[in-house]
Design an enzyme around this catalytic site. Structure first.
Site, PDB file in Angstrom:
ATOM      1  N   CYS A  33     -26.873 -44.386  32.760  1.00 55.34           N
ATOM      2  CA  CYS A  33     -27.560 -44.063  31.508  1.00 55.34           C
ATOM      3  C   CYS A  33     -28.354 -42.767  31.613  1.00 55.34           C
ATOM      4  O   CYS A  33     -29.290 -42.530  30.846  1.00 55.34           O
ATOM      5  CB  CYS A  33     -28.461 -45.222  31.073  1.00 55.34           C
ATOM      6  SG  CYS A  33     -27.566 -46.791  30.932  1.00 55.34           S
ATOM      7  N   SER A  88     -27.277 -52.595  29.632  1.00 53.06           N
ATOM      8  CA  SER A  88     -27.230 -51.281  28.996  1.00 53.06           C
ATOM      9  C   SER A  88     -26.936 -51.446  27.508  1.00 53.06           C
ATOM     10  O   SER A  88     -26.335 -52.438  27.093  1.00 53.06           O
ATOM     11  CB  SER A  88     -26.149 -50.416  29.647  1.00 53.06           C
ATOM     12  OG  SER A  88     -26.386 -50.270  31.034  1.00 53.06           O
ATOM     13  N   ILE A  93     -23.803 -41.873  30.490  1.00 51.00           N
ATOM     14  CA  ILE A  93     -22.684 -42.533  31.155  1.00 51.00           C
ATOM     15  C   ILE A  93     -23.068 -43.930  31.651  1.00 51.00           C
ATOM     16  O   ILE A  93     -24.203 -44.169  32.081  1.00 51.00           O
ATOM     17  CB  ILE A  93     -22.165 -41.664  32.321  1.00 51.00           C
ATOM     18  CG1 ILE A  93     -20.796 -42.166  32.810  1.00 51.00           C
ATOM     19  CG2 ILE A  93     -23.186 -41.604  33.467  1.00 51.00           C
ATOM     20  CD1 ILE A  93     -20.095 -41.173  33.736  1.00 51.00           C
ATOM     21  N   GLY A 150     -26.285 -42.625  23.974  1.00 50.16           N
ATOM     22  CA  GLY A 150     -26.585 -42.821  25.386  1.00 50.16           C
ATOM     23  C   GLY A 150     -25.740 -41.957  26.305  1.00 50.16           C
ATOM     24  O   GLY A 150     -24.901 -41.167  25.873  1.00 50.16           O
ATOM     25  N   ARG A 159     -20.440 -43.490  21.223  1.00 52.60           N
ATOM     26  CA  ARG A 159     -21.700 -44.231  21.159  1.00 52.60           C
ATOM     27  C   ARG A 159     -22.859 -43.342  21.597  1.00 52.60           C
ATOM     28  O   ARG A 159     -22.681 -42.277  22.182  1.00 52.60           O
ATOM     29  CB  ARG A 159     -21.640 -45.467  22.066  1.00 52.60           C
ATOM     30  CG  ARG A 159     -21.455 -45.118  23.524  1.00 52.60           C
ATOM     31  CD  ARG A 159     -21.743 -46.260  24.480  1.00 52.60           C
ATOM     32  NE  ARG A 159     -21.363 -45.893  25.830  1.00 52.60           N
ATOM     33  CZ  ARG A 159     -22.067 -45.107  26.638  1.00 52.60           C
ATOM     34  NH1 ARG A 159     -23.207 -44.581  26.218  1.00 52.60           N
ATOM     35  NH2 ARG A 159     -21.638 -44.831  27.853  1.00 52.60           N
ATOM     36  N   LEU A 211     -24.026 -53.875  23.445  1.00 53.46           N
ATOM     37  CA  LEU A 211     -24.690 -54.042  24.733  1.00 53.46           C
ATOM     38  C   LEU A 211     -23.700 -54.488  25.803  1.00 53.46           C
ATOM     39  O   LEU A 211     -22.632 -55.024  25.504  1.00 53.46           O
ATOM     40  CB  LEU A 211     -25.853 -55.032  24.620  1.00 53.46           C
ATOM     41  CG  LEU A 211     -25.554 -56.499  24.279  1.00 53.46           C
ATOM     42  CD1 LEU A 211     -25.157 -57.315  25.515  1.00 53.46           C
ATOM     43  CD2 LEU A 211     -26.774 -57.141  23.615  1.00 53.46           C
TER      44      LEU A 211
END
EC number: 2.3.1.181
Length: 212
Positions: free
Chosen positions: A169, A138, A74, A72, A70, A152
């Site tokens: 993040c 997040s 961590i 982003g 994905r 999400l």
């Protein structure tokens, strides 16, 4: 456009197992495959985004770290956090691009939290949803062949302490919060919250819901 949305309640699941199932679903779907939402909670796990930097893991623990595909940096998943995976063929939606899908997901959370009397907001430079400067949700997506997966993670009623082991993040010092910080414990319930998330997401994108 096929406006049917299948919603699957998957309960508590291993992260990697669900991740691989999402990839398989996305790789094998075709023009007739209906869009789906997967509602799930995960056993404790840190997940590192595709471009995640290892220095954002500040402290090792018994909690596993999984490299994901994905977007982003961590983040942390655990029971008491409602995860909503969005498996959508973006090409079907007129005037919907990836940025607009991110906005729809953020607004889904904002509208859900508003039902609890909580004022929340997204940030243009840091995807997710925030309350009083603290992050409550997040967000990270992956797009493959014009189709989305991942989604999400909304903090409901969980142990937030492991977030101190990371820069959430990728942001040093970012504080996290959860629904249970603002409402009575009996209202901080994933089943209750997930129904609201689905309602608002479906309304924003014009879906008819089928729950499996």
């Amino acid at each position: 456009m096929n406006n049917s949305l299948i919603v699957r309640q998957l309960g508590l699941q291993d992260y990697q197992e669900i991740w691989h199932k999402m990839q398989d679903f996305t790789d094998t779907r075709n023009a007739e495959t209906q869009d789906e939402i997967w509602l799930v909670q995960h056993y404790p796990v840190f997940t590192q985004g595709q471009a995640g930097k290892p220095e954002h893991l500040l402290q090792r623990s018994e909690i596993p770290v999984v490299q994901s595909v994905r977007g982003g940096q961590i983040t942390y998943h655990a029971p008491g956090q409602q995860v909503m995976y969005v498996l959508i063929d973006i090409k079907r939606h007129k005037n919907l691009n990836v940025r607009q899908l991110v906005t729809a997901l953020e607004q889904t959370v904002v509208k859900t939290l508003a039902e609890y009397g909580i004022e929340s907001y997204p940030k243009p430079d840091a995807p997710g949803v925030y309350v009083d400067g603290k992050k409550i949700c997040s967000l990270g997506l992956r797009i493959r062949r014009g189709c989305s997966f991942h989604g999400l993670a909304l903090n409901i009623n969980m142990d937030l302490n492991p977030f101190h082991y990371i820069n959430p993040c990728g942001y040093a010092g970012l504080e996290m919060c959860q629904l249970a910080d603002f409402v009575n414990q009996d209202k901080a319930d994933c089943d209750n919250v997930s129904a609201k998330l689905i309602k608002h997401f479906a309304n924003l994108l014009g879906y008819n819901i089928t729950t499996l």
